[in-house]
Design a protein around this motif. Structure first.
Motif, PDB file in Angstrom:
ATOM      1  N   VAL B  89       8.331 -14.231 -20.228  1.00 36.82           N
ATOM      2  CA  VAL B  89       8.722 -12.971 -20.853  1.00 36.82           C
ATOM      3  C   VAL B  89      10.244 -12.778 -20.799  1.00 36.82           C
ATOM      4  CG1 VAL B  89       8.551 -10.461 -20.659  1.00 36.82           C
ATOM      5  CG2 VAL B  89       6.503 -11.873 -20.424  1.00 36.82           C
ATOM      6  N   GLU B  90      10.834 -13.123 -19.641  1.00 39.63           N
ATOM      7  CA  GLU B  90      12.283 -12.975 -19.463  1.00 39.63           C
ATOM      8  C   GLU B  90      13.069 -13.749 -20.517  1.00 39.63           C
ATOM      9  OE1 GLU B  90      14.247 -11.244 -17.006  1.00 39.63           O
ATOM     10  OE2 GLU B  90      12.332 -10.186 -16.999  1.00 39.63           O
ATOM     11  N   TYR B  91      12.582 -14.947 -20.838  1.00 38.88           N
ATOM     12  CA  TYR B  91      13.293 -15.754 -21.831  1.00 38.88           C
ATOM     13  C   TYR B  91      13.377 -15.031 -23.171  1.00 38.88           C
ATOM     14  CZ  TYR B  91      14.059 -20.056 -19.254  1.00 38.88           C
ATOM     15  OH  TYR B  91      14.545 -20.983 -18.380  1.00 38.88           O
ATOM     16  N   LEU B  92      12.336 -14.261 -23.487  1.00 34.79           N
ATOM     17  CA  LEU B  92      12.342 -13.534 -24.756  1.00 34.79           C
ATOM     18  C   LEU B  92      13.189 -12.269 -24.667  1.00 34.79           C
ATOM     19  CD1 LEU B  92       8.636 -13.850 -25.966  1.00 34.79           C
ATOM     20  CD2 LEU B  92      10.668 -14.966 -26.908  1.00 34.79           C
ATOM     21  N   THR B  93      12.992 -11.486 -23.600  1.00 34.81           N
ATOM     22  CA  THR B  93      13.710 -10.199 -23.527  1.00 34.81           C
ATOM     23  C   THR B  93      15.212 -10.419 -23.387  1.00 34.81           C
ATOM     24  OG1 THR B  93      13.270 -10.124 -21.164  1.00 34.81           O
ATOM     25  CG2 THR B  93      11.789  -8.871 -22.578  1.00 34.81           C
ATOM     26  N   SER B  94      15.616 -11.546 -22.800  1.00 36.84           N
ATOM     27  CA  SER B  94      17.046 -11.789 -22.663  1.00 36.84           C
ATOM     28  C   SER B  94      17.579 -12.661 -23.793  1.00 36.84           C
ATOM     29  CB  SER B  94      17.340 -12.437 -21.313  1.00 36.84           C
ATOM     30  OG  SER B  94      16.690 -13.672 -21.228  1.00 36.84           O
ATOM     31  N   ARG B 110       0.906  -7.833 -21.728  1.00 35.37           N
ATOM     32  CA  ARG B 110       1.999  -8.639 -22.288  1.00 35.37           C
ATOM     33  C   ARG B 110       2.393  -8.135 -23.676  1.00 35.37           C
ATOM     34  NH1 ARG B 110      -0.559 -14.414 -20.566  1.00 35.37           N
ATOM     35  NH2 ARG B 110       0.166 -14.407 -18.408  1.00 35.37           N
ATOM     36  N   ALA B 111       1.382  -7.652 -24.439  1.00 41.90           N
ATOM     37  CA  ALA B 111       1.667  -7.180 -25.800  1.00 41.90           C
ATOM     38  C   ALA B 111       2.596  -5.972 -25.780  1.00 41.90           C
ATOM     39  CB  ALA B 111       0.366  -6.853 -26.518  1.00 41.90           C
ATOM     40  N   GLU B 112       2.728  -5.327 -24.613  1.00 44.28           N
ATOM     41  CA  GLU B 112       3.646  -4.191 -24.539  1.00 44.28           C
ATOM     42  C   GLU B 112       5.103  -4.634 -24.419  1.00 44.28           C
ATOM     43  OE1 GLU B 112       2.509  -1.395 -21.565  1.00 44.28           O
ATOM     44  OE2 GLU B 112       0.567  -1.023 -22.545  1.00 44.28           O
ATOM     45  N   VAL B 113       5.325  -5.850 -23.929  1.00 44.06           N
ATOM     46  CA  VAL B 113       6.709  -6.286 -23.723  1.00 44.06           C
ATOM     47  C   VAL B 113       7.168  -7.369 -24.705  1.00 44.06           C
ATOM     48  CG1 VAL B 113       6.975  -5.600 -21.320  1.00 44.06           C
ATOM     49  CG2 VAL B 113       5.882  -7.784 -21.856  1.00 44.06           C
ATOM     50  N   VAL B 114       6.243  -8.048 -25.345  1.00 38.77           N
ATOM     51  CA  VAL B 114       6.623  -9.028 -26.370  1.00 38.77           C
ATOM     52  C   VAL B 114       5.714  -8.823 -27.586  1.00 38.77           C
ATOM     53  CG1 VAL B 114       7.349 -10.740 -24.649  1.00 38.77           C
ATOM     54  CG2 VAL B 114       5.013 -10.828 -25.576  1.00 38.77           C
ATOM     55  N   ASP B 115       6.107  -9.402 -28.717  1.00 45.05           N
ATOM     56  CA  ASP B 115       5.236  -9.353 -29.898  1.00 45.05           C
ATOM     57  C   ASP B 115       4.560 -10.697 -30.068  1.00 45.05           C
ATOM     58  OD1 ASP B 115       5.691  -6.758 -30.537  1.00 45.05           O
ATOM     59  OD2 ASP B 115       7.240  -7.163 -32.052  1.00 45.05           O
ATOM     60  N   PHE B 116       3.204 -10.682 -30.156  1.00 39.69           N
ATOM     61  CA  PHE B 116       2.457 -11.917 -30.364  1.00 39.69           C
ATOM     62  C   PHE B 116       2.217 -12.156 -31.855  1.00 39.69           C
ATOM     63  CE2 PHE B 116       1.122 -11.152 -25.925  1.00 39.69           C
ATOM     64  CZ  PHE B 116       1.379 -12.414 -25.416  1.00 39.69           C
ATOM     65  N   LYS B 224      10.167  -8.353 -28.695  1.00 34.31           N
ATOM     66  CA  LYS B 224       9.609  -7.156 -29.322  1.00 34.31           C
ATOM     67  C   LYS B 224      10.549  -6.692 -30.448  1.00 34.31           C
ATOM     68  CE  LYS B 224       6.291  -3.953 -28.001  1.00 34.31           C
ATOM     69  NZ  LYS B 224       5.391  -4.795 -28.796  1.00 34.31           N
ATOM     70  N   GLY B 225       9.985  -6.531 -31.631  1.00 34.82           N
ATOM     71  CA  GLY B 225      10.774  -6.031 -32.757  1.00 34.82           C
ATOM     72  C   GLY B 225      11.461  -7.113 -33.576  1.00 34.82           C
ATOM     73  N   ASN B 226      11.281  -8.364 -33.197  1.00 35.03           N
ATOM     74  CA  ASN B 226      11.920  -9.427 -33.985  1.00 35.03           C
ATOM     75  C   ASN B 226      11.012  -9.781 -35.171  1.00 35.03           C
ATOM     76  OD1 ASN B 226      13.520 -11.431 -34.914  1.00 35.03           O
ATOM     77  ND2 ASN B 226      13.350 -12.758 -33.113  1.00 35.03           N
ATOM     78  N   ASP B 227      10.953  -8.862 -36.145  1.00 38.80           N
ATOM     79  CA  ASP B 227       9.942  -8.935 -37.204  1.00 38.80           C
ATOM     80  C   ASP B 227      10.111 -10.126 -38.134  1.00 38.80           C
ATOM     81  OD1 ASP B 227       8.875  -6.669 -36.134  1.00 38.80           O
ATOM     82  OD2 ASP B 227      10.007  -5.317 -37.457  1.00 38.80           O
ATOM     83  N   THR B 228      11.366 -10.513 -38.406  1.00 37.89           N
ATOM     84  CA  THR B 228      11.564 -11.602 -39.371  1.00 37.89           C
ATOM     85  C   THR B 228      10.992 -12.904 -38.835  1.00 37.89           C
ATOM     86  OG1 THR B 228      13.781 -11.950 -38.492  1.00 37.89           O
ATOM     87  CG2 THR B 228      13.587 -10.589 -40.478  1.00 37.89           C
TER      88      THR B 228
END
Lengths: 248, 275, 222
Positions: B89-94, B110-116, B224-228
């Motif tokens: 998760v850290e790799y994504l949030t940072s 996990r779905a609360e902190v990253v987008d699957f 999270k939020g990286n929609d493209t």
């Protein structure tokens, strides 16, 4: 003759305990002054004040007429050699390096010249074979002889010797004091603190008896050691005498 | 000492305030990735057969196979970063990586902190037992002893759903499998991917129950939020169903491990669709 | 015994050596920086100035209390989140290990300096050396000699602790080992023993020369 050192009304106390209570003293060129007195009388403090290892609380000290201050301390120390009671050679340097450090780094003299002088000086004190010995390979007496040479390598105006034989085994005391006697013969100005009364008598031009931070008695060695004028000095000198307890 | 502890607490508070005050490092958009010419994906490097490094130093595995395709279809180079389970998760949030493809099981927490993205694999529980007394259904297990590892889905599921099964619990996977070899239980249950692989290398044991309990899905994750980037992955997964890409992935990376006995459809998900 | 072959499969041996290279490079850079900064820090730690003292104390307690892994995460992930500062795993590792090593080294230096008898400083002053010269020629060389055994201990600890960097994506010798074991988990289930044995020997041969050098220096300076 000129006064090399002049001390005027020197005062020093540690945590409110007076150690030096207004000492005045002058040392002429070529003069050897021995300071004696009971432990804690302030002898060492007196010497330490002269080269700024302790900061005096009052009074002043002049070297060749110039007052010693925080500003000229390093300069003053280059002109006053000091040897301590414990062996304070630098343990990570050999004898030659110990002797050269001051002249080369503090006085910026050429290294080759300094080392040649160090060799000759060692020869005079009988240690020419110890040039590359480390301090830990030397006996106590040898270390103190090197320490004396180290102080002399700075060509000082005067020497301060602070109980330099106090930590030595008796058989080594002589070899160190012989070096000091040689220096006195050569006319070195010295202020000496010692417990060796026979040596003091032999080397001194003047003896000071210090007690409780005051000069209690002052005189020529022959007078002081054989006809002390004060009761305190007499008692002090008696502590070095023994009478036989065996019946004849 | 108290003063120092107080100072230290103050330091930690300050640090967390600083961290909170700033937004997370912004992940790169799809355009930024294309512009840089490099897609950065976090994979396992020591979890065969999903993500591992072979004896020639090359990344391989089911996840890696897909990672290569994602970069290829985007027309950029691929940079793989070795990640571990606790720091995915850290790799994504940072924003250290663009995508995590590390056997990442989808959970509500996990779905609360990253987008699957859409899933590309599914796991369930499996039950392995000795051929001599093969367990082929949950009913077979009732009144018998089942070996599980503490803290696993298997322990949770059997405790909640099958009270008649006696559980024998161990701390580590190694102890669990050794207990089955020693005959201290009738069967063993954990993720079906694990028991299937284990049965292959231990002749005399077979997975009699290949899927059991709640089905978990495994999916790529983005910040999270990286929609493209999320949209790009979803499109790819849907599009790749036409060529049955994940079956090909299975054949290339998992088949050796699970053998012919396993039906690929029990593990592989095509087009993000769970039947 | 059969599983020993896993060590020689493909490029595995070169990969392990490459991993050792990463370990040593990170360690040596961090140790070198720690020694240089630690000497400075140690001198600062002997000062009486209350502000400097408090700052040094806080630094030292921080590196002692906070696990290195937390520091690694704070610098690698935390810096990215807080300041959008994207450091590489290697850079983060060098920063953290230097921050830790220099603090510990500083304390060792402080201990070594304060253990030097006050007479050494006075003898040097009595020779007319300046404060700077006294530090350079008399105090620091002696401190360095007292320091050697403890500094070596710290350096070997740092080398071993670098295995934590695998958790910020840096593949060093232990991680390569774990990759090799895992890739061979079906063909060579007992491979772990051999791989970890090899890693043990690699660490040993990395740290051994340092210990030898330390022993030699100690003998020479004792």
């Amino acid at each position: 003759m000129e006064n090399v050192l002049e001390i005027r009304n020197l005062k020093k106390s540690f945590d409110g305990n007076g150690v030096l209570d207004g000492i005045s003293l002058s040392v002429r060129e070529g003069e050897v002054i021995v300071v004696v007195g009971p432990s804690g009388c302030g002898k060492s403090t007196l010497l330490r004040c002269v080269n700024g290892l302790e900061q005096p609380d009052g009074g002043e000290i002049l070297l060749d007429g110039k007052p010693i201050s925080a500003g000229n301390l390093v300069e003053v120390r280059r002109q006053i050699g000091m040897v301590f009671q414990s062996y304070d050679l630098f343990p990570h340097m050999d004898v030659l390096e110990n002797l050269s450090l001051g002249p080369v780094k503090a006085l910026k003299r050429p290294k080759a010249q300094v080392e040649e002088e160090a060799r000759q000086a060692l020869r005079r004190v009988g240690l020419e074979d110890k040039l590359h010995a480390l301090p830990r390979q030397l006996s106590g007496g040898q270390k103190q002889r090197v320490a004396l040479v180290r102080a002399m390598m700075m060509h000082p105006r005067m020497l301060l010797l602070d109980e330099i034989t106090a930590a030595l085994d008796p058989e080594m005391v002589r070899e160190v004091l012989n070096v000091v006697l040689d220096l006195a013969r050569d006319g070195m100005t010295m202020l000496i603190v010692t417990h060796e009364m026979r040596f003091a008598e032999a080397v001194a031009d003047r003896v000071l008896f210090l007690e409780n931070g005051n000069i209690v008695e002052e005189g020529k060695p022959a007078d002081f050691f054989h006809h002390p004028t004060t009761e305190r000095a007499r008692q002090f000198l008696d502590t070095f005498e023994f009478t036989s307890v065996k019946k004849p | 000492m108290k003063k120092i502890v107080a100072l230290f607490v103050a330091l930690i508070l300050t640090l967390s305030l600083i961290t909170a005050a700033f937004a997370d490092a912004q992940a790169r958009t799809l355009d930024e990735i294309k512009e840089s010419g490099k897609l950065v994906i976090g994979v396992f490097s020591d979890k065969k057969p999903f993500g591992y490094v072979d004896e020639f130093g090359e990344y391989q595995g089911y996840d890696v196979y897909f990672a290569r395709r994602l970069a290829e279809d985007l027309g950029v180079a691929l940079e793989l970063v070795s990640v571990d389970a606790p720091n995915r998760v850290e790799y994504l949030t940072s924003a250290k990586v663009d995508i995590i493809l590390a056997n990442f099981t989808v959970t509500p927490e996990r779905a609360e902190v990253v987008d699957f993205a859409l899933p590309y694999m599914k796991v369930a529980l499996g039950v392995v037992s000795p051929d001599a007394a093969l367990i082929t259904s949950v009913e077979d297990l009732r009144g018998k002893t089942l070996i599980v590892s503490k803290g696993t889905t298997a322990e949770t599921w059997f405790t909640a759903n099958e009270p008649e099964v006696n559980l024998l619990k161990f701390d580590t996977y190694t102890e669990t499998f050794n207990a089955l070899l020693d005959g201290r239980g009738d069967a063993l249950s954990t993720d079906n991917t694990e028991v299937l692989a284990w049965a292959i290398e231990n002749p005399g044991f077979t997975v009699g129950v290949e899927t059991l309990g709640s089905l978990d899905t495994i999916a790529p994750a983005v910040q999270k939020g990286n929609d493209t980037v999320l949209a790009y992955i979803d499109d790819e997964i849907v599009k790749l169903a036409e060529e049955q890409f994940f079956h090909a992935d299975y054949d290339a990376t998992l088949k050796d491990v699970y053998g012919d006995a396993v039906d690929p459809d029990n593990l592989v998900v095509e087009g993000g669709v769970i039947e | 015994m059969r599983d020993l072959a896993v060590l020689f499969k493909g490029n595995n041996l070169q990969r392990l050596l490459g991993g050792l290279g990463v370990t040593l490079e990170l360690s040596l850079v961090s140790v070198a920086l720690s020694v240089a900064l630690g000497l400075l820090a140690g001198v600062l730690m002997t000062l009486k100035n209350p502000v400097i003292r408090a700052a040094m104390r806080l630094w030292l307690e921080t590196v002692r209390i906070v696990p290195q892994l937390v520091l690694l995460f704070l610098v690698y992930f935390g810096m990215a989140k807080a300041f959008n500062l994207q450091l590489s795993g290697e850079a983060a590792a060098v920063i953290v290990f230097t921050f830790w090593g220099a603090g510990e080294m500083g304390d060792l230096v402080r201990g070594a300096i304060t253990s030097i008898p006050v007479h050494q400083r006075e003898s040097s002053a009595a020779l007319g050396l300046t404060r700077g010269q006294t530090w350079r020629y008399v105090l620091l060389p002696q401190a360095a000699r007292r320091l050697i055994p403890q500094a070596i201990n710290l350096a070997t600890r740092m080398i071993k602790t670098t295995s934590l960097v695998m958790l910020i994506g840096v593949v060093e010798v232990l991680k390569v080992g774990s990759q090799i074991i895992d890739a061979a988990r079906y063909d060579a289930p007992q491979g772990a023993v051999w791989v970890y044995g090899a890693v043990f020997f690699l660490y040993f041969f990395a740290c051994w020369p340092i210990s030898l050098a330390a022993g030699w220096l100690e003998k020479r300076w004792a």
